[in-house]
Design a protein around this motif. Structure first.
Motif, PDB file in Angstrom:
ATOM      1  N   SER A 131       0.822  -1.208   0.000  1.00  7.30           N
ATOM      2  CA  SER A 131       0.000   0.000   0.000  1.00  7.30           C
ATOM      3  C   SER A 131       0.858   1.261   0.000  1.00  7.30           C
ATOM      4  CB  SER A 131      -0.927   0.015   1.217  1.00  7.30           C
ATOM      5  OG  SER A 131      -0.266   0.441   2.386  1.00  7.30           O
ATOM      6  N   ALA A 132       2.076   1.138   0.522  1.00  2.00           N
ATOM      7  CA  ALA A 132       2.998   2.272   0.520  1.00  2.00           C
ATOM      8  C   ALA A 132       3.753   2.393  -0.798  1.00  2.00           C
ATOM      9  CB  ALA A 132       3.992   2.134   1.670  1.00  2.00           C
ATOM     10  N   GLY A 133       3.484   1.480  -1.742  1.00  2.00           N
ATOM     11  CA  GLY A 133       4.102   1.559  -3.056  1.00  2.00           C
ATOM     12  C   GLY A 133       5.507   1.013  -3.126  1.00  2.00           C
ATOM     13  N   LEU A 134       5.906   0.166  -2.161  1.00  2.00           N
ATOM     14  CA  LEU A 134       7.262  -0.370  -2.151  1.00  2.00           C
ATOM     15  C   LEU A 134       7.305  -1.729  -2.829  1.00  2.00           C
ATOM     16  CD1 LEU A 134       8.397   0.483   1.495  1.00  2.00           C
ATOM     17  CD2 LEU A 134       8.973   1.699  -0.613  1.00  2.00           C
ATOM     18  N   THR A 135       8.310  -1.936  -3.666  1.00  2.00           N
ATOM     19  CA  THR A 135       8.558  -3.239  -4.258  1.00  2.00           C
ATOM     20  C   THR A 135       9.406  -4.075  -3.305  1.00  2.00           C
ATOM     21  OG1 THR A 135      10.615  -2.572  -5.323  1.00  2.00           O
ATOM     22  CG2 THR A 135       8.548  -2.180  -6.536  1.00  2.00           C
ATOM     23  N   SER A 136       9.641  -5.319  -3.682  1.00  3.06           N
ATOM     24  CA  SER A 136      10.447  -6.208  -2.853  1.00  3.06           C
ATOM     25  C   SER A 136      11.845  -5.655  -2.620  1.00  3.06           C
ATOM     26  CB  SER A 136      10.530  -7.585  -3.516  1.00  3.06           C
ATOM     27  OG  SER A 136      11.430  -8.414  -2.838  1.00  3.06           O
ATOM     28  N   SER A 137      12.524  -5.252  -3.695  1.00  7.08           N
ATOM     29  CA  SER A 137      13.894  -4.758  -3.539  1.00  7.08           C
ATOM     30  C   SER A 137      13.931  -3.445  -2.763  1.00  7.08           C
ATOM     31  CB  SER A 137      14.566  -4.589  -4.906  1.00  7.08           C
ATOM     32  OG  SER A 137      13.849  -3.684  -5.720  1.00  7.08           O
ATOM     33  N   GLU A 138      12.971  -2.569  -3.018  1.00 11.10           N
ATOM     34  CA  GLU A 138      12.910  -1.305  -2.282  1.00 11.10           C
ATOM     35  C   GLU A 138      12.675  -1.553  -0.797  1.00 11.10           C
ATOM     36  OE1 GLU A 138      10.547   0.344  -6.074  1.00 11.10           O
ATOM     37  OE2 GLU A 138       9.950   1.231  -4.176  1.00 11.10           O
ATOM     38  N   ALA A 139      11.756  -2.466  -0.487  1.00 12.04           N
ATOM     39  CA  ALA A 139      11.435  -2.750   0.912  1.00 12.04           C
ATOM     40  C   ALA A 139      12.648  -3.284   1.653  1.00 12.04           C
ATOM     41  CB  ALA A 139      10.282  -3.748   0.991  1.00 12.04           C
ATOM     42  N   SER A 140      13.427  -4.144   0.995  1.00 17.13           N
ATOM     43  CA  SER A 140      14.624  -4.696   1.641  1.00 17.13           C
ATOM     44  C   SER A 140      15.652  -3.613   1.917  1.00 17.13           C
ATOM     45  CB  SER A 140      15.231  -5.795   0.764  1.00 17.13           C
ATOM     46  OG  SER A 140      14.375  -6.903   0.672  1.00 17.13           O
ATOM     47  N   ILE A 141      15.832  -2.697   0.971  1.00 19.06           N
ATOM     48  CA  ILE A 141      16.789  -1.600   1.170  1.00 19.06           C
ATOM     49  C   ILE A 141      16.361  -0.718   2.336  1.00 19.06           C
ATOM     50  CG2 ILE A 141      17.657   0.539   0.134  1.00 19.06           C
ATOM     51  CD1 ILE A 141      17.514  -0.968  -2.595  1.00 19.06           C
ATOM     52  N   HIS A 170      14.355  -1.465   4.806  1.00 21.80           N
ATOM     53  CA  HIS A 170      14.423  -2.213   6.065  1.00 21.80           C
ATOM     54  C   HIS A 170      15.865  -2.312   6.552  1.00 21.80           C
ATOM     55  CE1 HIS A 170      13.045  -4.743   9.213  1.00 21.80           C
ATOM     56  NE2 HIS A 170      13.463  -5.881   8.716  1.00 21.80           N
ATOM     57  N   ASN A 171      16.787  -2.554   5.635  1.00 21.31           N
ATOM     58  CA  ASN A 171      18.199  -2.661   5.986  1.00 21.31           C
ATOM     59  C   ASN A 171      18.708  -1.374   6.629  1.00 21.31           C
ATOM     60  OD1 ASN A 171      20.798  -4.397   5.372  1.00 21.31           O
ATOM     61  ND2 ASN A 171      21.341  -2.302   4.820  1.00 21.31           N
ATOM     62  N   GLU A 172      18.374  -0.238   6.027  1.00 16.60           N
ATOM     63  CA  GLU A 172      18.827   1.049   6.564  1.00 16.60           C
ATOM     64  C   GLU A 172      18.164   1.344   7.900  1.00 16.60           C
ATOM     65  OE1 GLU A 172      20.824   3.800   4.740  1.00 16.60           O
ATOM     66  OE2 GLU A 172      21.608   1.890   4.020  1.00 16.60           O
ATOM     67  N   TRP A 173      16.904   0.999   8.022  1.00 17.22           N
ATOM     68  CA  TRP A 173      16.167   1.208   9.278  1.00 17.22           C
ATOM     69  C   TRP A 173      16.780   0.391  10.407  1.00 17.22           C
ATOM     70  CZ3 TRP A 173      12.511  -2.244  11.775  1.00 17.22           C
ATOM     71  CH2 TRP A 173      11.670  -1.627  12.710  1.00 17.22           C
ATOM     72  N   LEU A 174      17.286  -0.813  10.073  1.00 17.59           N
ATOM     73  CA  LEU A 174      17.940  -1.660  11.067  1.00 17.59           C
ATOM     74  C   LEU A 174      19.342  -1.173  11.415  1.00 17.59           C
ATOM     75  CD1 LEU A 174      16.950  -5.140   9.599  1.00 17.59           C
ATOM     76  CD2 LEU A 174      16.188  -4.225  11.805  1.00 17.59           C
ATOM     77  N   GLY A 175      19.935  -0.363  10.521  1.00 18.12           N
ATOM     78  CA  GLY A 175      21.303   0.090  10.747  1.00 18.12           C
ATOM     79  C   GLY A 175      22.345  -0.930  10.318  1.00 18.12           C
ATOM     80  N   TYR A 176      21.990  -1.846   9.408  1.00 16.87           N
ATOM     81  CA  TYR A 176      22.930  -2.847   8.932  1.00 16.87           C
ATOM     82  C   TYR A 176      23.857  -2.236   7.876  1.00 16.87           C
ATOM     83  CZ  TYR A 176      20.355  -6.719  11.149  1.00 16.87           C
ATOM     84  OH  TYR A 176      19.766  -7.582  12.033  1.00 16.87           O
ATOM     85  N   ARG A 220      22.371   6.764  -3.102  1.00 14.79           N
ATOM     86  CA  ARG A 220      22.351   5.472  -2.406  1.00 14.79           C
ATOM     87  C   ARG A 220      22.349   5.612  -0.889  1.00 14.79           C
ATOM     88  NH1 ARG A 220      23.305   1.036  -6.198  1.00 14.79           N
ATOM     89  NH2 ARG A 220      23.663  -0.395  -4.445  1.00 14.79           N
ATOM     90  N   ARG A 221      21.729   6.677  -0.418  1.00 16.51           N
ATOM     91  CA  ARG A 221      21.450   6.811   1.025  1.00 16.51           C
ATOM     92  C   ARG A 221      19.971   7.165   1.155  1.00 16.51           C
ATOM     93  NH1 ARG A 221      25.045   3.953   3.003  1.00 16.51           N
ATOM     94  NH2 ARG A 221      23.861   4.356   4.901  1.00 16.51           N
ATOM     95  N   LEU A 222      19.340   6.602   2.167  1.00 18.06           N
ATOM     96  CA  LEU A 222      17.941   6.936   2.397  1.00 18.06           C
ATOM     97  C   LEU A 222      17.810   8.322   3.007  1.00 18.06           C
ATOM     98  CD1 LEU A 222      16.277   3.691   3.818  1.00 18.06           C
ATOM     99  CD2 LEU A 222      16.350   4.516   1.462  1.00 18.06           C
ATOM    100  N   LEU A 223      16.768   9.006   2.614  1.00 18.27           N
ATOM    101  CA  LEU A 223      16.425  10.284   3.226  1.00 18.27           C
ATOM    102  C   LEU A 223      15.568  10.041   4.460  1.00 18.27           C
ATOM    103  CD1 LEU A 223      15.551  12.214  -0.063  1.00 18.27           C
ATOM    104  CD2 LEU A 223      17.717  12.248   1.220  1.00 18.27           C
ATOM    105  N   PRO A 224      15.510  11.002   5.376  1.00 17.51           N
ATOM    106  CA  PRO A 224      14.714  10.805   6.599  1.00 17.51           C
ATOM    107  C   PRO A 224      13.266  10.410   6.330  1.00 17.51           C
ATOM    108  CG  PRO A 224      16.129  12.718   6.838  1.00 17.51           C
ATOM    109  CD  PRO A 224      16.287  12.259   5.414  1.00 17.51           C
TER     110      PRO A 224
END
Length: 311
Positions: free
Chosen positions: A183-193, A195-201, A233-237
């Motif tokens: 519903s937020a418009g995220l694809t599989s690859s986008e969601a993984s990216i 999530h990874n940044e949100w986790l701080g990996y 290649r960095r997520l924005l806030p």
């Protein structure tokens, strides 16, 4: 600004149930997830011609195997489509072979729980009937993997029966979470990216751990940039804010199993499963590594820089 909350909410779950959902989600994930790196399970998978990661795909995906690899890719969300396709090729699309992997996975579950976390046996056996009662009352609309999973024969073994009830709750939460991501418009690859940044990996670790190709990862970053969620290649806030909103809303919308169980049983679930689940999480650290199974790990809630100190 309109948030994901604004678009989805017709009602709100009170904070107590939301926190119960968040807390118990850790034990639900841990009770189930450790098995997919367990040497006992991996040895059984390999004896049937599947490397461990593909054995994970086949055993978890057995309920949806008759629908084919595309359906399973959609249901799994972030797992490599190439890995799923290869699993079907090696299994020759044989639903009976997938079901055999489901059964040998169960053998490893029974063996591993008794060996590594015996303290989980009594609570799963005792609470199993109540957990199934809650599972049977959960809505199925849109929860395809959950619905396929609960259609499988239920074990007569009381320990495995309780484990499978917890697995059903896990899949119901997972289906709900993926609906929110879509519903937020995220694809599989986008969601993984995200999530990874949100986790701080470390950069793109999660995407690679789920078998996504470098091309898929690059395409995910490009799409996030076009959507105004990333730059260089960095997520924005705004992307991290969105990811936290999705997590909070997942907790809120998956409180229903615990509401159906009631506060006393939900609290007992937390108190009795958390200690043995710490032992199972230690097994994940040994067999896979400390980054794996992030939903089992305690982390600080992302703090939006725009939030006031008193919020």
């Amino acid at each position: 600004m309109t948030t994901i909350h604004d678009r989805w909410h017709g009602r709100k779950t009170d904070g107590g149930w939301r926190e119960t959902s968040r807390r118990n989600a850790r034990s639900v994930q841990t009770t189930i997830g450790w098995i997919f790196w367990d040497p006992g399970a991996v040895a059984r998978f390999e004896a049937r011609g599947l490397p461990g990661p593909l054995g994970y795909i086949a055993s978890r995906g057995a309920p949806l195997a008759p629908a084919g690899p595309e359906a399973l890719t959609a249901a799994f969300g972030s797992i490599s489509s190439a890995g799923i396709a290869l699993t079907f090729d090696l299994m020759k699309g044989d639903a009976a072979a997938f079901h055999e992997l489901w059964q040998v996975r169960d053998e490893a579950v029974d063996e591993g729980l008794r060996r590594y976390a015996p303290g989980i046996i009594d609570p799963l056996v005792e609470m199993g009937p109540a957990l199934w009662s809650a599972v049977d009352r959960l809505p199925r609309l849109g929860r395809v993997l959950f619905s396929a999973t609960v259609s499988m024969p239920r074990p007569q073994n009381p320990l495995l029966s309780g484990w499978h009830a917890v697995n059903a709750i896990r899949e119901w939460r997972g289906d709900t979470h993926w609906a929110l991501l879509a519903s937020a418009g995220l694809t599989s690859s986008e969601a993984s990216i995200v999530h990874n940044e949100w986790l701080g990996y470390e950069d793109d670790w999660l995407s690679r751990s789920r078998g996504q190709s470098e091309q898929e990862i690059d395409e995910g970053w490009d799409a996030l940039s076009r959507k105004g969620l990333a730059a260089q290649r960095r997520l924005l806030p705004v992307a991290l804010r969105l990811r936290q909103q999705l997590e909070d809303l997942t907790d809120e919308l998956t409180a229903l199993p615990w509401q159906l169980l009631g506060r006393d049983v939900s609290h007992r679930f937390a108190e009795r499963l958390e200690p043995p689940c710490e032992l199972l999480l230690a097994r994940v650290d040994e067999t896979a590594g400390p980054n794996y199974q992030p939903a089992s790990r305690v982390r600080e809630r992302y703090r939006d820089p725009e939030e006031s100190d008193g919020s």
